[in-house]
Design an enzyme around this catalytic site. Structure first.
Site, PDB file in Angstrom:
ATOM      1  N   HIS A  60       0.809  -1.166   0.069  1.00 34.83           N
ATOM      2  CA  HIS A  60      -0.023   0.009   0.055  1.00 34.83           C
ATOM      3  C   HIS A  60       0.995   1.200   0.195  1.00 34.83           C
ATOM      4  O   HIS A  60       2.055   1.200   0.314  1.00 34.83           O
ATOM      5  CB  HIS A  60      -0.972  -0.005   1.101  1.00 34.83           C
ATOM      6  CG  HIS A  60      -0.226   0.010   2.481  1.00 34.83           C
ATOM      7  ND1 HIS A  60       0.561  -0.852   2.972  1.00 34.83           N
ATOM      8  CD2 HIS A  60      -0.650   0.843   3.494  1.00 34.83           C
ATOM      9  CE1 HIS A  60       0.926  -0.411   4.355  1.00 34.83           C
ATOM     10  NE2 HIS A  60       0.042   0.558   4.406  1.00 34.83           N
ATOM     11  N   HIS A  62       1.288   3.833   1.919  1.00 36.12           N
ATOM     12  CA  HIS A  62       1.883   4.784   3.162  1.00 36.12           C
ATOM     13  C   HIS A  62       3.404   4.556   2.777  1.00 36.12           C
ATOM     14  O   HIS A  62       4.049   3.725   2.511  1.00 36.12           O
ATOM     15  CB  HIS A  62       1.186   4.055   4.423  1.00 36.12           C
ATOM     16  CG  HIS A  62      -0.019   4.340   4.840  1.00 36.12           C
ATOM     17  ND1 HIS A  62      -0.740   3.551   5.480  1.00 36.12           N
ATOM     18  CD2 HIS A  62      -0.920   5.581   4.500  1.00 36.12           C
ATOM     19  CE1 HIS A  62      -2.237   4.119   5.798  1.00 36.12           C
ATOM     20  NE2 HIS A  62      -2.109   5.273   5.074  1.00 36.12           N
ATOM     21  N   ASP A  64       5.671   4.351   4.762  1.00 35.40           N
ATOM     22  CA  ASP A  64       6.706   3.506   5.668  1.00 35.40           C
ATOM     23  C   ASP A  64       6.758   2.275   4.859  1.00 35.40           C
ATOM     24  O   ASP A  64       7.341   1.060   5.221  1.00 35.40           O
ATOM     25  CB  ASP A  64       6.411   3.011   6.924  1.00 35.40           C
ATOM     26  CG  ASP A  64       4.848   2.878   7.174  1.00 35.40           C
ATOM     27  OD1 ASP A  64       4.012   3.321   6.520  1.00 35.40           O
ATOM     28  OD2 ASP A  64       4.590   1.958   8.032  1.00 35.40           O
ATOM     29  N   HIS A  65       6.010   1.981   3.778  1.00 35.71           N
ATOM     30  CA  HIS A  65       6.094   0.721   2.921  1.00 35.71           C
ATOM     31  C   HIS A  65       6.590   1.132   1.363  1.00 35.71           C
ATOM     32  O   HIS A  65       6.551   0.099   0.687  1.00 35.71           O
ATOM     33  CB  HIS A  65       4.798   0.195   2.609  1.00 35.71           C
ATOM     34  CG  HIS A  65       4.044  -0.276   4.141  1.00 35.71           C
ATOM     35  ND1 HIS A  65       4.177  -1.638   4.351  1.00 35.71           N
ATOM     36  CD2 HIS A  65       4.047   0.378   5.249  1.00 35.71           C
ATOM     37  CE1 HIS A  65       3.713  -1.825   5.730  1.00 35.71           C
ATOM     38  NE2 HIS A  65       3.529  -0.697   6.214  1.00 35.71           N
ATOM     39  N   HIS A 140      -7.108  -2.361   5.524  1.00 37.91           N
ATOM     40  CA  HIS A 140      -6.494  -1.101   6.262  1.00 37.91           C
ATOM     41  C   HIS A 140      -7.159   0.309   5.874  1.00 37.91           C
ATOM     42  O   HIS A 140      -8.311   0.209   5.135  1.00 37.91           O
ATOM     43  CB  HIS A 140      -5.076  -1.143   5.637  1.00 37.91           C
ATOM     44  CG  HIS A 140      -4.000  -0.440   6.443  1.00 37.91           C
ATOM     45  ND1 HIS A 140      -4.080  -0.338   7.873  1.00 37.91           N
ATOM     46  CD2 HIS A 140      -2.872   0.328   6.031  1.00 37.91           C
ATOM     47  CE1 HIS A 140      -2.982   0.428   8.125  1.00 37.91           C
ATOM     48  NE2 HIS A 140      -2.379   0.832   7.098  1.00 37.91           N
ATOM     49  N   ASP A 210      -0.053  -4.083   5.896  1.00 32.10           N
ATOM     50  CA  ASP A 210      -0.848  -3.613   7.185  1.00 32.10           C
ATOM     51  C   ASP A 210      -2.287  -4.321   7.201  1.00 32.10           C
ATOM     52  O   ASP A 210      -2.978  -4.036   6.116  1.00 32.10           O
ATOM     53  CB  ASP A 210      -0.917  -2.489   7.296  1.00 32.10           C
ATOM     54  CG  ASP A 210       0.628  -1.554   7.602  1.00 32.10           C
ATOM     55  OD1 ASP A 210       1.451  -2.570   7.629  1.00 32.10           O
ATOM     56  OD2 ASP A 210       0.576  -0.736   7.692  1.00 32.10           O
ATOM     57  N   HIS A 268       6.069  -5.262  12.020  1.00 29.96           N
ATOM     58  CA  HIS A 268       5.427  -3.911  11.863  1.00 29.96           C
ATOM     59  C   HIS A 268       4.939  -3.443  13.235  1.00 29.96           C
ATOM     60  O   HIS A 268       3.930  -2.856  13.495  1.00 29.96           O
ATOM     61  CB  HIS A 268       4.220  -3.842  11.115  1.00 29.96           C
ATOM     62  CG  HIS A 268       3.778  -2.764  10.807  1.00 29.96           C
ATOM     63  ND1 HIS A 268       2.737  -1.872  11.026  1.00 29.96           N
ATOM     64  CD2 HIS A 268       4.284  -2.155   9.564  1.00 29.96           C
ATOM     65  CE1 HIS A 268       2.684  -0.639  10.426  1.00 29.96           C
ATOM     66  NE2 HIS A 268       3.330  -0.922   9.499  1.00 29.96           N
TER      67      HIS A 268
END
Lengths: 301, 301
Positions: A60, A62, A64-65, A140, A210, A268
């Site tokens: 996804h 976000h 941090d990914h 998510h 996530d 995570h």
């Protein structure tokens, strides 16, 4: 099957903790799964050859990914990459990466293929002779997929001496390996199991991050060898799971148990907790074969 | 004036070398200059308080100078920032950052102001009571600016006892500090220099990266205290400077000498060289006060 954890912490990169990224080696293929900021440095630190990565899967959008992806795509160019690179991720990823390359007037000199995902149902992303990769739609805050990597069965191993002794012409050996019965010299059918052994069992890996606790996931990951399931929180903070659409270690373990997987890897983690052991302890109450992801850790299954 | 080097290498981040980013502290203000991938981690490593950064200056949109920005902007949000953040950089930077935030549905909860640059002439970006920041247009493969940070003169220091003895009413003290002559009790003009001392000399800092050798820069940075000038190559590779629009250590030192700066800091090194000492040696032949940037190094001037 080898899994190298490059980063397994939630939210922002810190001096001692990296955001999500991992490399799965399966049947000689290397797959990069998620690509938080700093992933290219972690690839170097873990001595993973950049040129062996041909497919990147982004769960996804976000930061941090995937905030490490523009830099990695650029670095491939600087390293003189020529092989095509395939990026599988949510719709929008192509616009983002191409805009950043355009602004820097830094087009890749290798073919860059985007495979944008929009489906809320599972779909197959990649079919190779040795394995398949498909999506695991997750729950998510934004559109998110996990990924399921499944080896295809290898051929049966043929006992050549036994086959010859049984009077089978070598022209039939290939069929035997494929699990088919064949005739002997007299035309009598021979059961392939008489002269072949079962292939080694296939391996499978499910990456689920996530996501909130999601029972619909269970049938899709039933019986996988290894499940990586996010556990941002402990059950003491489970009230935060619904608003943030994350899971607790307890919830991850419940999914692992219900899906009858062989191994669960937690990751995570929120950095609010002082010790990862708390995650292990909590999950182990519900599911025995629980392992902790840690940055730089290598799992061989 | 304190300069903290977060990263000073060209091209891609590696385990031991970070791409361009630095923090200038001037008169109590903290300015982040360039923001390569990993900058937020280096800010933490160098214990620089995120909340003190209100202005970020991006020289150009090559990845090694701004791929750390999306992550930093997101982290500010996670840290609960409320103060406005000002980002000064080439046109396109707003579209890039807002697209990435939009894709992640991660709008900032603090005011984010973009100041997009397009001018090829120097322009003033920021005027504060204590200092000014302006652009230094550079000669690179894409639109690029350096930045000039100049303190404004402080007030003169007043010798209060001497002023009283000279018969000056305290109502005039402020004017004296501003360098104005004032009347004494009898109405006779007093030269302000009789009762005040010169303020400490003002400091100035010029950041010039990335750029080819550019003589037009010399008058703009004439006499600055500290010049950071890129030196991607040594003179042995000077033939690479024109096609890549970079400079050699020799060229950086020639600019420093012609501009009569006090100190030269070299940086943006290519990782092809085994030792940074080679840069120091080469530049020192042409300009004595040469220093080497190194990741994590702090310069106090």
């Amino acid at each position: 099957m080898r899994l190298t954890i490059l980063g397994c912490y939630s939210a922002t990169p810190r001096t001692m903790t990296n955001p999500s990224a991992q490399v799965l080696e399966m049947r000689g293929h290397l797959f990069l799964i998620d690509c938080g900021e700093g992933t290219q440095v972690e690839l170097r630190r873990n001595k993973i050859k950049f040129s062996r990565i041909n497919h990147i899967f982004i769960s996804h959008l976000h930061g941090d990914h995937f905030f490490g992806l523009p830099g990695l795509v650029s670095t491939f160019r600087l390293l003189g990459r020529e092989n095509p690179l395939h990026i599988h991720g949510p719709k929008g990823i192509k616009e983002a990466i191409t805009l950043l390359l355009k602004l820097g007037d830094s087009w890749t000199n290798y073919p860059l293929h985007f495979h944008e995902l929009t489906s809320k149902d599972p779909e197959t992303l990649l079919k190779l002779p040795e394995l398949e990769v498909s999506t695991l739609p997750l729950d998510h805050r934004i559109y998110t997929n996990g990924f399921l990597f499944k080896e295809k069965p290898k051929e049966r191993s043929l006992d050549v001496e036994a086959a010859r002794a049984r009077g089978i012409d070598r022209a039939y050996f290939r069929k035997l390996k494929q699990g088919l019965n064949v005739p002997d010299r007299e035309g009598k059918e021979v059961d392939h199991r008489e002269v072949t052994l079962d292939p080694p069992p296939t391996k499978s890996y499910a990456y689920c991050s996530d996501t909130a606790y999601m029972e619909a996931l269970i049938p899709q990951i039933k019986g996988v060898d290894v499940l990586y399931h996010e556990s941002t929180f402990l059950k003491s903070e489970e009230h935060l799971c619904e608003p943030t659409k994350h899971s607790s270690a307890r919830q991850a373990a419940s999914i692992a148990k219900a899906a009858e997987v062989n191994h669960l890897i937690l990751g995570h983690y929120s950095t609010r907790y002082k010790s990862l052991e708390l995650f292990q302890e909590e999950a182990s109450e519900y599911f025995g074969q629980t392992h902790l992801a840690e940055d730089g850790k290598v799992f061989d299954f």
